[in-house]
Motif scaffolding. Structure first.
Motif, PDB file in Angstrom:
ATOM      1  N   MET A 101       0.827  -1.208   0.000  1.00 25.79           N
ATOM      2  CA  MET A 101       0.000   0.000   0.000  1.00 25.79           C
ATOM      3  C   MET A 101       0.863   1.262   0.000  1.00 25.79           C
ATOM      4  O   MET A 101       0.598   2.202  -0.751  1.00 25.79           O
ATOM      5  CB  MET A 101      -0.940   0.010   1.213  1.00 25.79           C
ATOM      6  CG  MET A 101      -2.100  -0.956   1.083  1.00 25.79           C
ATOM      7  SD  MET A 101      -3.354  -0.738   2.371  1.00 25.79           S
ATOM      8  CE  MET A 101      -2.500  -1.315   3.820  1.00 25.79           C
ATOM      9  N   ILE A 102       1.907   1.265   0.831  1.00 25.55           N
ATOM     10  CA  ILE A 102       2.787   2.439   0.888  1.00 25.55           C
ATOM     11  C   ILE A 102       3.513   2.603  -0.441  1.00 25.55           C
ATOM     12  O   ILE A 102       3.651   3.710  -0.958  1.00 25.55           O
ATOM     13  CB  ILE A 102       3.779   2.330   2.063  1.00 25.55           C
ATOM     14  CG1 ILE A 102       3.021   2.436   3.394  1.00 25.55           C
ATOM     15  CG2 ILE A 102       4.851   3.418   1.984  1.00 25.55           C
ATOM     16  CD1 ILE A 102       3.854   2.156   4.630  1.00 25.55           C
ATOM     17  N   SER A 103       3.949   1.502  -1.020  1.00 22.73           N
ATOM     18  CA  SER A 103       4.625   1.558  -2.314  1.00 22.73           C
ATOM     19  C   SER A 103       3.692   2.089  -3.403  1.00 22.73           C
ATOM     20  O   SER A 103       4.100   2.893  -4.249  1.00 22.73           O
ATOM     21  CB  SER A 103       5.149   0.163  -2.680  1.00 22.73           C
ATOM     22  OG  SER A 103       5.883   0.214  -3.862  1.00 22.73           O
ATOM     23  N   ALA A 104       2.446   1.674  -3.374  1.00 19.45           N
ATOM     24  CA  ALA A 104       1.474   2.179  -4.350  1.00 19.45           C
ATOM     25  C   ALA A 104       1.263   3.678  -4.170  1.00 19.45           C
ATOM     26  O   ALA A 104       1.166   4.424  -5.156  1.00 19.45           O
ATOM     27  CB  ALA A 104       0.152   1.435  -4.211  1.00 19.45           C
ATOM     28  N   LYS A 160      -0.872  10.031   2.136  1.00 25.86           N
ATOM     29  CA  LYS A 160      -1.506   8.742   2.423  1.00 25.86           C
ATOM     30  C   LYS A 160      -0.453   7.716   2.848  1.00 25.86           C
ATOM     31  O   LYS A 160      -0.685   6.923   3.760  1.00 25.86           O
ATOM     32  CB  LYS A 160      -2.281   8.251   1.188  1.00 25.86           C
ATOM     33  CG  LYS A 160      -3.086   7.004   1.435  1.00 25.86           C
ATOM     34  CD  LYS A 160      -4.209   7.252   2.417  1.00 25.86           C
ATOM     35  CE  LYS A 160      -5.079   6.024   2.572  1.00 25.86           C
ATOM     36  NZ  LYS A 160      -6.033   6.147   3.664  1.00 25.86           N
ATOM     37  N   ALA A 161       0.705   7.744   2.202  1.00 31.05           N
ATOM     38  CA  ALA A 161       1.791   6.820   2.569  1.00 31.05           C
ATOM     39  C   ALA A 161       2.195   7.029   4.026  1.00 31.05           C
ATOM     40  O   ALA A 161       2.374   6.060   4.774  1.00 31.05           O
ATOM     41  CB  ALA A 161       2.993   7.022   1.647  1.00 31.05           C
ATOM     42  N   GLY A 214       1.975   5.612   9.792  1.00 30.89           N
ATOM     43  CA  GLY A 214       1.548   5.940  11.152  1.00 30.89           C
ATOM     44  C   GLY A 214       0.652   4.862  11.740  1.00 30.89           C
ATOM     45  O   GLY A 214       0.761   4.525  12.925  1.00 30.89           O
ATOM     46  N   GLU A 215      -0.239   4.310  10.914  1.00 29.19           N
ATOM     47  CA  GLU A 215      -1.116   3.237  11.370  1.00 29.19           C
ATOM     48  C   GLU A 215      -0.313   1.983  11.708  1.00 29.19           C
ATOM     49  O   GLU A 215      -0.624   1.286  12.684  1.00 29.19           O
ATOM     50  CB  GLU A 215      -2.170   2.926  10.311  1.00 29.19           C
ATOM     51  CG  GLU A 215      -3.203   4.019  10.156  1.00 29.19           C
ATOM     52  CD  GLU A 215      -4.144   3.794   8.982  1.00 29.19           C
ATOM     53  OE1 GLU A 215      -4.227   2.653   8.470  1.00 29.19           O
ATOM     54  OE2 GLU A 215      -4.797   4.774   8.574  1.00 29.19           O
ATOM     55  N   VAL A 216       0.721   1.712  10.932  1.00 32.22           N
ATOM     56  CA  VAL A 216       1.594   0.564  11.217  1.00 32.22           C
ATOM     57  C   VAL A 216       2.213   0.743  12.599  1.00 32.22           C
ATOM     58  O   VAL A 216       2.190  -0.166  13.434  1.00 32.22           O
ATOM     59  CB  VAL A 216       2.688   0.409  10.128  1.00 32.22           C
ATOM     60  CG1 VAL A 216       3.762  -0.576  10.554  1.00 32.22           C
ATOM     61  CG2 VAL A 216       2.065  -0.018   8.808  1.00 32.22           C
ATOM     62  N   ALA A 227       8.047   4.801   2.200  1.00 30.36           N
ATOM     63  CA  ALA A 227       7.546   6.050   2.789  1.00 30.36           C
ATOM     64  C   ALA A 227       8.493   7.213   2.484  1.00 30.36           C
ATOM     65  O   ALA A 227       8.043   8.307   2.109  1.00 30.36           O
ATOM     66  CB  ALA A 227       7.371   5.886   4.296  1.00 30.36           C
ATOM     67  N   ILE A 228       9.786   6.994   2.620  1.00 27.95           N
ATOM     68  CA  ILE A 228      10.751   8.061   2.319  1.00 27.95           C
ATOM     69  C   ILE A 228      10.736   8.387   0.833  1.00 27.95           C
ATOM     70  O   ILE A 228      10.809   9.559   0.444  1.00 27.95           O
ATOM     71  CB  ILE A 228      12.168   7.681   2.810  1.00 27.95           C
ATOM     72  CG1 ILE A 228      12.189   7.659   4.339  1.00 27.95           C
ATOM     73  CG2 ILE A 228      13.212   8.651   2.281  1.00 27.95           C
ATOM     74  CD1 ILE A 228      13.491   7.200   4.951  1.00 27.95           C
TER      75      ILE A 228
END
Length: 150
Positions: A7-10, A19-20, A25-27, A42-43
Motif C-alpha cells: 500500500m505504501i509503495s502504491a 496517504k503513505a 503511522g497506522e503501522v 515512505a521516504i
C-alpha cells in the motif's frame, strides 16, 4: 507487513505521500512490524515531492528505533533534500550514512553533488568528487555534469 508495504509503495508511485505517511503511522500505532522496505517506500514518497523535512525525520526516527536504514533509504532522503534545495541537509544525511557504515554509491554522491551544485557550493562538489574517488564509487554522466556546472 507485506500488505502495508504494498500500500505504501502504491502511494509512493502515485505521489500520494500524505496517504503513505498515514499508513506508516497506522503501522506504528498498531505496533505492527515494519521493515526497511516499509521505510524506503515512505521516504521515497516524500522524495517524489521534495519533502526533505519528513524524509529526514523518518531516517532519524528509524535510527532511534534501531531499524536498519539501507543505502536506498539514505539515497531517497538525500534526493528529497536535493529536490527541496536543502544542500546542507543532504550533507547531514550523508554524514549519518557514513557513520552508520552504509554503502555509498553513485546515486548517493550524485544527489549530494547536485544539491551542492544547485546552491553554488562548488568547493563541496569537488570535495565529493574526492570522496567518490577514495571510496571507489564510479562516476557517471550526472557526476560530470555537476562538476562542470560547479
Amino acid at each position: 507487513r507485506i500488505a502495508f508495504n504494498a500500500m505504501i509503495s502504491a502511494c509512493e508511485k502515485g505521489s500520494a505521500w500524505e496517504k503513505a505517511l498515514q499508513i506508516l503511522g497506522e503501522v506504528a500505532q498498531n505496533k505492527l512490524e515494519s521493515d526497511t522496505l516499509t521505510l524506503n517506500a515512505a521516504i521515497s514518497a516524500c522524495e517524489k515531492v521534495g519533502d526533505w523535512e519528513r524524509a529526514s525525520m523518518l531516517v532519524r526516527v528509524s535510527l532511534q528505533t534501531w531499524m536498519r536504514c539501507s543505502t536506498i533509504t539514505y539515497n531517497a532522503a538525500i534526493s528529497a533534500c536535493e529536490k527541496g534545495r536543502e544542500w546542507e541537509k543532504s550533507l547531514q544525511v550523508l554524514q549519518v550514512m557514513v557513520r552508520s557504515k552504509a554503502e555509498l554509491d553513485t546515486i548517493t554522491l550524485n544527489a549530494v553533488s547536485s544539491a551542492c551544485e544547485k546552491a553554488g557550493e562548488q568547493d563541496k562538489v569537488f570535495k565529493l568528487l574526492n570522496v567518490m574517488s577514495r571510496s571507489r564509487v564510479n562516476s557517471d554522466r550526472i557526476t560530470c555534469s555537476a562538476a562542470i556546472s560547479a
